[in-house]
Scaffold this motif. Structure first.
Motif, mmCIF file in Angstrom:
data_model
loop_
_atom_site.group_PDB
_atom_site.id
_atom_site.type_symbol
_atom_site.label_atom_id
_atom_site.label_comp_id
_atom_site.label_asym_id
_atom_site.label_seq_id
_atom_site.Cartn_x
_atom_site.Cartn_y
_atom_site.Cartn_z
ATOM 1 N N PRO A 49 3.723 60.214 43.920
ATOM 2 C CA PRO A 49 3.362 61.346 43.055
ATOM 3 C C PRO A 49 4.513 61.709 42.137
ATOM 4 C CG PRO A 49 3.849 62.105 45.268
ATOM 5 C CD PRO A 49 3.862 60.601 45.335
ATOM 6 N N TYR A 50 4.161 62.512 41.139
ATOM 7 C CA TYR A 50 5.159 62.953 40.165
ATOM 8 C C TYR A 50 6.209 63.829 40.848
ATOM 9 C CZ TYR A 50 6.999 64.498 35.665
ATOM 10 O OH TYR A 50 7.793 64.756 34.587
ATOM 11 N N SER A 51 7.476 63.642 40.470
ATOM 12 C CA SER A 51 8.581 64.292 41.178
ATOM 13 C C SER A 51 8.562 65.808 41.009
ATOM 14 C CB SER A 51 9.914 63.718 40.691
ATOM 15 O OG SER A 51 10.034 63.906 39.289
ATOM 16 N N LYS A 52 8.198 66.325 39.852
ATOM 17 C CA LYS A 52 8.202 67.761 39.616
ATOM 18 C C LYS A 52 6.951 68.376 40.225
ATOM 19 C CE LYS A 52 10.917 67.531 35.373
ATOM 20 N NZ LYS A 52 10.972 67.896 33.942
ATOM 21 N N SER A 53 7.166 69.200 41.208
ATOM 22 C CA SER A 53 6.023 69.809 41.890
ATOM 23 C C SER A 53 5.384 70.855 40.988
ATOM 24 C CB SER A 53 6.480 70.454 43.198
ATOM 25 O OG SER A 53 7.460 71.446 42.929
ATOM 26 N N GLY A 54 4.092 70.973 41.129
ATOM 27 C CA GLY A 54 3.363 71.977 40.370
ATOM 28 C C GLY A 54 2.978 71.545 38.973
ATOM 29 N N GLU A 55 3.360 70.328 38.550
ATOM 30 C CA GLU A 55 3.024 69.838 37.217
ATOM 31 C C GLU A 55 2.104 68.632 37.366
ATOM 32 O OE1 GLU A 55 6.281 69.060 34.710
ATOM 33 O OE2 GLU A 55 7.277 70.985 35.056
ATOM 34 N N ALA A 56 0.952 68.717 36.764
ATOM 35 C CA ALA A 56 0.004 67.601 36.787
ATOM 36 C C ALA A 56 0.287 66.697 35.596
ATOM 37 C CB ALA A 56 -1.429 68.112 36.731
ATOM 38 N N ILE A 57 0.285 65.408 35.841
ATOM 39 C CA ILE A 57 0.579 64.444 34.783
ATOM 40 C C ILE A 57 -0.501 63.379 34.783
ATOM 41 C CG2 ILE A 57 2.070 63.060 36.274
ATOM 42 C CD1 ILE A 57 3.735 62.424 33.799
ATOM 43 N N ASN A 58 -0.899 62.971 33.590
ATOM 44 C CA ASN A 58 -1.898 61.929 33.433
ATOM 45 C C ASN A 58 -1.177 60.593 33.368
ATOM 46 O OD1 ASN A 58 -4.270 60.575 33.024
ATOM 47 N ND2 ASN A 58 -4.532 61.230 30.907
ATOM 48 N N GLU A 59 -1.161 59.882 34.494
ATOM 49 C CA GLU A 59 -0.397 58.651 34.586
ATOM 50 C C GLU A 59 -0.959 57.586 33.645
ATOM 51 O OE1 GLU A 59 2.262 58.149 36.155
ATOM 52 O OE2 GLU A 59 2.406 59.699 37.690
ATOM 53 N N PRO A 60 -0.116 56.970 32.787
ATOM 54 C CA PRO A 60 -0.591 55.846 31.961
ATOM 55 C C PRO A 60 -0.627 54.569 32.787
ATOM 56 C CG PRO A 60 1.698 56.349 31.442
ATOM 57 C CD PRO A 60 1.262 57.362 32.465
ATOM 58 N N THR A 83 -7.187 52.473 26.036
ATOM 59 C CA THR A 83 -5.879 53.118 26.108
ATOM 60 C C THR A 83 -5.408 53.142 27.556
ATOM 61 O OG1 THR A 83 -6.803 55.341 26.413
ATOM 62 C CG2 THR A 83 -6.491 54.582 24.135
ATOM 63 N N PRO A 84 -4.093 53.338 27.787
ATOM 64 C CA PRO A 84 -3.606 53.454 29.169
ATOM 65 C C PRO A 84 -4.129 54.671 29.904
ATOM 66 C CG PRO A 84 -1.794 52.940 27.670
ATOM 67 C CD PRO A 84 -2.976 53.286 26.816
ATOM 68 N N HIS A 85 -4.764 55.599 29.205
ATOM 69 C CA HIS A 85 -5.306 56.792 29.854
ATOM 70 C C HIS A 85 -6.821 56.720 30.044
ATOM 71 C CE1 HIS A 85 -1.442 58.860 29.528
ATOM 72 N NE2 HIS A 85 -1.364 58.412 28.290
ATOM 73 N N SER A 86 -7.406 55.542 29.849
ATOM 74 C CA SER A 86 -8.835 55.348 30.084
ATOM 75 C C SER A 86 -9.030 54.256 31.123
ATOM 76 C CB SER A 86 -9.550 54.970 28.780
ATOM 77 O OG SER A 86 -9.019 53.762 28.258
ATOM 78 N N ASP A 87 -10.203 54.247 31.739
ATOM 79 C CA ASP A 87 -10.515 53.260 32.764
ATOM 80 C C ASP A 87 -10.762 51.892 32.132
ATOM 81 O OD1 ASP A 87 -10.317 55.244 34.652
ATOM 82 O OD2 ASP A 87 -12.467 55.694 34.635
ATOM 83 N N ASN A 111 1.859 50.925 36.280
ATOM 84 C CA ASN A 111 2.161 52.315 35.945
ATOM 85 C C ASN A 111 3.197 52.297 34.826
ATOM 86 O OD1 ASN A 111 3.125 55.002 35.824
ATOM 87 N ND2 ASN A 111 2.594 55.339 37.972
ATOM 88 N N ARG A 112 2.790 52.687 33.632
ATOM 89 C CA ARG A 112 3.674 52.596 32.471
ATOM 90 C C ARG A 112 4.762 53.664 32.466
ATOM 91 N NH1 ARG A 112 3.461 47.581 30.804
ATOM 92 N NH2 ARG A 112 1.310 46.847 30.568
ATOM 93 N N ARG A 113 4.695 54.630 33.355
ATOM 94 C CA ARG A 113 5.741 55.649 33.419
ATOM 95 C C ARG A 113 6.848 55.238 34.381
ATOM 96 N NH1 ARG A 113 6.992 59.849 36.673
ATOM 97 N NH2 ARG A 113 5.167 59.432 37.972
ATOM 98 N N THR A 114 6.468 54.724 35.565
ATOM 99 C CA THR A 114 7.460 54.346 36.567
ATOM 100 C C THR A 114 7.665 52.836 36.660
ATOM 101 O OG1 THR A 114 5.755 54.273 38.294
ATOM 102 C CG2 THR A 114 6.881 56.377 37.931
ATOM 103 N N PHE A 115 6.831 52.033 35.929
ATOM 104 C CA PHE A 115 6.915 50.577 35.922
ATOM 105 C C PHE A 115 6.676 49.981 37.309
ATOM 106 C CE2 PHE A 115 9.673 52.113 32.520
ATOM 107 C CZ PHE A 115 9.090 51.499 31.433
ATOM 108 N N GLU A 116 5.909 50.684 38.130
ATOM 109 C CA GLU A 116 5.504 50.140 39.425
ATOM 110 C C GLU A 116 4.169 49.420 39.270
ATOM 111 O OE1 GLU A 116 7.437 52.948 42.818
ATOM 112 O OE2 GLU A 116 5.590 53.661 41.896
#
Length: 414
Positions: A49-60, A83-87, A111-116
């Motif tokens: 999950p995203y490191s900052k708690s309480g913030e929702a992020i749309n994973e690319p 797009t990376p934000h669509s199925d 995962n285009r944000r964390t490169f996992e």
């Protein structure tokens, strides 16, 4: 190692194994459109999950799909993700040749944000159907849809419902969906919400309805040749949601299609005929001397260059005419004329050095109205006028002449 550390290690191993070997089985039918959606929400659980708690992020997240052991997918299977934000969507129409053979598709999520990455396997088990293929097939061109919009189950269901209302078949299936770009269409401009267009092929078990055959009438064929919309009575049943180009509709009765058989040569057993044993070259090869070849390679260009050098030297040095030969070949009257001109030029140049000239105002005597001093002009025989300033300062003057001042007459002057 403590029990807690062992538990964490085991959970990590299980997670890694589940990421790499999670298989999912699907059972499509041959001759029927197969659609499988790669949901981003399903793969989000594979990434931390995203490191900052309480913030929702749309994973690319993007996907890469390929047949296991091969770099690409099977020929009948296609994939699209805008797009990376669509199925992502896997879709295609399997044929009877693929029945009974499981097709394993490797799905790699990035995962285009964390490169996992996370990898899943999709096992496609193609089933045979009794009604395959449906004898009557119609292909519609829908102008106001993109392929991913048409693949949505709700939209595709609405279209099949409209076709069933017009055609009235007992069995109706979607056979294939193709983007207009794959048929040579152009990418639309990003204005006015223009779409790429999509071809949808459906099959039924009953002949085509009279409404679908209206496009084959001579009147509508003439309107299509003039790039005008044909008059179709059932168009209003599609118009609310689908804009159909009736001039591009294709109606095929496969019972009347003459099969074309291509004769192929016998592939044989795959074993080459016997040509005997391979005889490699001998190890004792004769040594070849390349010294004479080297000399010829250098000597020929050098000799040619030497000959050209002598020819050029003889032409420039030994073939010069000289001044005497030129004068001998020149008429006497021309020589006399040239000599007189040259003599006159020299005389004018010598006279110009001795003539008197008027000097500019800057070289005239300078008068100082305050002190009454005047400076004599500079004589050209004694000074170099080119290096002297135009105005002399009083401190640098050597010869100064005092001008007698006039005294006013009168008895009051003393």
């Amino acid at each position: 190692m403590s029990a807690a550390a062992v538990a964490v290690w085991l959970s990590a191993v299980v997670t890694i194994l589940s990421r790499a070997h999670a298989d999912r089985n699907v059972y499509p039918s041959a001759g029927v459109l197969f659609v499988h959606v790669l949901e981003r929400e399903y793969f989000k659980g594979e990434f931390p999950p995203y490191s900052k708690s309480g913030e929702a992020i749309n994973e690319p997240i993007t996907f890469n799909t390929n047949l296991m052991g091969y770099p690409d997918r099977p020929g009948w299977l296609r994939y699209i993700q805008r797009t990376p934000h669509s199925d992502g969507v896997l879709y295609g129409s399997p044929t009877a040749n693929h029945v009974g053979r499981p097709t394993v598709i490797e799905i790699t999520a990035y995962n285009r944000r964390t490169f996992e990455t996370a990898r899943h396997n999709l096992v496609i088990n193609i089933m045979a159907t009794e009604e395959f293929p449906l004898p009557y097939q119609a292909e519609f061109y829908i102008k106001n849809m993109n392929v991913e919009e048409m693949l949505a189950s709700e939209v595709l269901g609405d279209f099949l419902g409209a076709v069933k209302n017009v055609w009235q078949p007992e069995r109706l299936n979607a056979i294939n969906i193709t983007s207009a770009l794959d048929r040579g269409g152009r990418v639309p401009l990003p204005i006015n919400n223009l779409k790429e267009g999509v071809y949808v092929m459906v099959g039924a078990d009953v002949p085509f309805s009279s409404c679908l055959r209206e496009v084959e009438s001579p009147h509508n064929q003439l309107r299509c040749s003039q790039e005008m919309e044909p008059v179709i009575s059932c168009d209003k049943k599609f118009r609310a949601q689908f804009s159909i180009d009736w001039c591009k509709i294709s109606l095929v009765d496969i019972n009347k299609v003459v099969p074309v058989y291509i004769t192929r040569p016998d592939p044989g057993t795959g074993i080459l005929p016997e040509f005997g044993e391979y005889n490699p070259p001998s190890e004792s090869l004769k040594n070849r001397d390349y010294f004479y070849d080297f000399l010829i390679t250098l000597a020929v260009p050098f000799a040619v260059a030497l000959v050209l050098f002598f020819i050029l030297g003889y032409t420039m040095c030994c073939r010069r005419e000289g001044v005497e030969k030129r004068n001998m070949q020149t008429p006497d009257i021309q020589l006399v004329h040239h000599s007189s001109i040259q003599k006159s030029t020299k005389e004018l140049r010598s006279m110009s050095k001795n003539r008197e000239i008027s000097w500019p105002l800057s070289t005239l005597p300078v008068f100082n109205p305050v002190s009454g001093e005047v400076v004599p002009p500079i004589h050209p025989d004694n000074y170099e006028t080119t290096s002297m300033p135009l105005m002399q300062t009083q401190t640098n003057l050597q010869n100064q002449i005092t001008i007698p001042q006039q005294r006013p007459s009168g008895k009051w002057y003393s």
